[in-house]
Scaffold this active site. Structure first.
Site, short mmCIF file in Angstrom:
data_model
loop_
_atom_site.label_atom_id
_atom_site.label_comp_id
_atom_site.label_asym_id
_atom_site.label_seq_id
_atom_site.Cartn_x
_atom_site.Cartn_y
_atom_site.Cartn_z
N ARG A 1 10.95 3.80 -44.27
CA ARG A 1 9.59 3.27 -44.40
C ARG A 1 9.17 3.39 -45.86
O ARG A 1 8.99 4.48 -46.38
CB ARG A 1 8.65 4.07 -43.50
CG ARG A 1 7.19 3.66 -43.55
CD ARG A 1 6.39 4.49 -42.55
NE ARG A 1 4.96 4.22 -42.65
CZ ARG A 1 4.14 4.86 -43.48
NH1 ARG A 1 4.60 5.80 -44.28
NH2 ARG A 1 2.85 4.55 -43.51
N SER B 1 4.55 -0.39 -32.49
CA SER B 1 3.45 0.56 -32.48
C SER B 1 2.36 0.06 -31.54
O SER B 1 1.87 -1.07 -31.69
CB SER B 1 2.87 0.72 -33.89
OG SER B 1 3.79 1.33 -34.75
N LYS C 1 -1.43 8.94 -41.69
CA LYS C 1 -2.39 7.91 -41.28
C LYS C 1 -3.60 8.59 -40.62
O LYS C 1 -3.76 8.55 -39.39
CB LYS C 1 -1.75 6.91 -40.32
CG LYS C 1 -0.69 6.02 -40.97
CD LYS C 1 -0.23 4.93 -40.03
CE LYS C 1 0.73 3.97 -40.71
NZ LYS C 1 1.14 2.86 -39.83
#
Length: 216
Positions: free
Chosen positions: A44, A113, A143
């Site tokens: 990522r 997700s 997040k």
């Protein structure tokens, strides 16, 4: 035609982060997580340029092959196809599942997700997602504004869906067991793994997390 290896979506799912593993350190940290027992590794990185991402993804793909782990690319089906990753992980704004399937073929994994929403999970399952990611379950440093999910949502998802369930959000070795008990097939860990101060500590954290699945 081959089918995705959904039975391998299980255990510790290590997710890299460019802020925690800057530059080429992502390769050493990824290797440490794999040595510690990570069954899946997701690359990522939304910051690096295309050539750099291609280089690092290809290196991580080879590492995952060496350790017998699944390699997943975040957000980018084209990159996943280019480096022959085992699959791609899509957020809600990262494109359609059918488009990713066309690009990757039938034998690759597509994860989605779904936040804390059973409705989003239902839509993803119906559209062909191979695993469903739910969370955040705990306060997340990666997040912090992500919508919360709870254990009841995870239990209900386990009852409804045949796809493997991946729990994410603020997970570490001290809180992951409750998610596994509630039905998570895998736990995706970012800061609780790659926030460790050095590669030896990353490996030790991975070993603790992977060990939670040893007798399941």
């Amino acid at each position: 035609m081959s089918a995705p290896e959904t039975h391998r979506v299980r255990g510790l799912y290590a997710v890299t982060d460019p802020d925690l593993c800057p530059g080429e350190r992502v390769l050493d940290a990824g290797a440490a997580a794999l040595r510690g027992g990570a069954a899946m590794l997701q690359y990522r990185d939304k910051h690096a340029d295309t050539a750099t991402r291609r280089h690092r993804a290809a290196r991580l793909a080879l590492l995952c092959q060496e350790y017998g782990a699944l390699f997943i690319v975040n957000d980018d089906p084209a990159l996943a196809a280019e480096v022959e990753a085992d699959g791609v992980h899509l957020g809600q704004s990262d494109g359609r599942i059918d488009a990713a399937r066309t690009m990757l073929g039938s034998g690759k994994l597509i994860g989605v997700s779904c936040h804390g929403s059973l409705e989003l999970a239902r839509q993803a399952a119906e559209e062909g997602a191979d695993y469903l990611a739910l969370g955040r379950f705990f306060p997340s440093r990666t997040k912090p504004q992500a919508p919360p999910a709870d254990l009841d949502t995870l239990r209900e998802a386990r009852r409804r869906f045949r796809q493997p369930l991946v729990a994410i959000g603020g997970i570490n070795a001290d809180n992951a067991a409750s998610l596994i008990e509630a039905g998570a097939d895998a736990v995706a860990v970012i800061h609780g793994l790659f926030g460790a101060p050095d590669d030896a500590a990353v490996e030790a954290a991975a070993r603790r997390l992977a060990g939670l699945f040893a007798h399941r």
